[in-house]
Write an enzyme that holds these catalytic residues in place. Structure first.
Site: not given
Ligand code: ARG
Length: 412
Positions: A13, A92, A121, A170
């Protein structure tokens, strides 16, 4: 000369975003910012190599100490969201702030991220960035890019793209948790293969049980087995130790902020040990009513953390209550690591709201209180009184209805 700072990982990305920020958005220069919240070394190597190949300046900001401190702080709120200890979510705002600062230092006009328009995110990053004067750009979302399109774009231009797990999953890793999602895992019924796990050994194959002693001061862990550790080292040490017993795997359905349900897999050995130990110590020192009320406060805190909104005034207010309770959460908890679980098996504190004398079967009176076993008789007589009375009234009314219409409530 227009410059944009991009949250840069070297993954597909963000690699694609570099070209697009120049071609589609007209920026003269892209500055890549990679924030260290405890990712594995390979990720930094990959980011550096990719940045080199793309010819972008890249800055690495070390935010591990700040992030680790925030993770340990989150223990005070027993923070989890639907069972997940919030690693990605807590990281984040830390990452977003570091990028914003770097962007300002290097005279950027805008900040950009490579998040899609489906996840959490984007919201967490922008909650921090929208407060600044810089423009906020989200190429993947705004240009509605798909993974396939990105692959093609990268191939056409000969851009370096991560090989790793052949792009199967991912992955998002930091000190507090490792998250694996996407591809086959999107099917909630698909049983994940062992290979998705990197921090935890298969619980069945894990070694014999081990006891570990966690020492807390004001709700924060400060030592393990009598040895003091700083926040980063403490988390790293427990990830290693408990990971070997298969502790801290979560396979769950998660409700994202946009309302989408997703299947998520996480590993978080240290977080599991510490959360279990912390809650157990609270059980010893807090009163029943404090514990009861605190579960609601903790949940509100966790929800804001999940949303990436730990700066909200509500959070400060909740922390007023939380900190007040944590001044007594000082003591030691012994946790048994065994077959994928981290079970508190002993706890002690100078603030224990506990009287062995009072609870024991072996004593007649509660010392200093002049209370004896027999004093509970009156309480036992009253216990459940209201319910018994109400049930009698209901019975009597039912009989009355039966007598008047002769057919019960007429439903049959
Ligand atoms: N769903 C989780 C959150 O929003 C983590 C997502 C992490 N991203 C990934 N590409 N594995 O906190």
């Amino acid at each position: 000369m227009e410059r944009v700072a991009l949250a840069f990982s070297g993954g597909l990305d963000t690699t694609v975003c570099v070209g697009l920020l120049e071609e589609e958005y007209g920026y003269d220069e892209v500055v890549g910012v990679t924030v260290d919240v405890g990712q594995p070394d390979e990720e930094f190597e990959e980011a550096e190599e990719t940045a080199d190949a793309l010819g972008v300046e890249q800055y690495v900001v070390d935010a591990r100490e700040e992030f680790a401190t925030l993770c340990l702080d989150s223990l005070k709120a027993n923070a989890t969201y639907q069972g997940y200890p919030l690693g990605t979510a807590l990281a984040r705002p830390v990452i977003a702030n570091a990028i914003l600062e770097t962007a300002k230092e290097h005279d950027c006009d805008a900040v950009a991220h490579g998040c899609t328009g489906k996840g959490n995110d984007q919201l967490r990053f922008e909650a921090v960035w929208r407060d600044s004067e810089l423009d906020v750009i989200a190429p993947v979302r705004e240009l509605e890019l798909t993974r396939e399109w990105e692959m093609e774009y990268a191939e056409e231009r000969g851009l370096p793209v991560e090989s790793g797990n052949e792009g199967d999953w991912s992955i998002d890793t930091n000190l507090w948790s490792r998250s694996v999602e996407g591809a086959k895992l999107e099917d909630p019924g698909y049983v994940p293969p062992e290979e998705i796990y990197e921090w935890t050994d298969a619980p069945g194959e894990a070694g014999e049980a081990d006891l570990v002693e966690i020492e807390f001061e004001d709700g924060e862990p400060v030592a393990v087995d009598g040895e003091e550790y700083g926040p980063v080292e403490l988390i790293e040490y427990l990830n290693d130790l408990a990971g070997a017993y298969g502790v801290g795997r979560t396979d769950m359905m998660e409700d994202r902020m946009l309302g989408l349900k997703v299947r998520e897999n996480y590993e978080h050995p240290a977080a599991t040990v510490l959360l279990n130990a912390h809650e157990s110590l609270e059980g010893l020192v807090l009163t029943q009513e404090e514990r009861d009320f605190k579960t609601q406060v903790d949940q509100q805190w966790s929800n804001k953390a999940y949303q990436g909104l730990i700066d909200a005034p509500l959070v400060g207010a909740l922390e007023g209550f939380i900190d007040e309770t944590q001044s007594r959460v000082t003591g030691t908890v012994t946790v048994k690591l065994e077959g994928g679980s981290a079970r508190p098996v002993g706890r002690e504190s100078e603030y224990a709201a506990y009287s062995e004398d009072a609870a024991s079967f072996n004593t007649e009176t509660v010392e200093g209180q002049n209370i004896t076993q027999k004093d509970a008789t009156g309480v036992a007589k009253y216990h459940g009184f209201q319910g018994r009375l109400a049930n009698k009234v209901i019975d009597a009314q039912d009989k009355k209805t039966l007598a008047t219409d002769g057919s019960g409530d007429g439903d049959e």
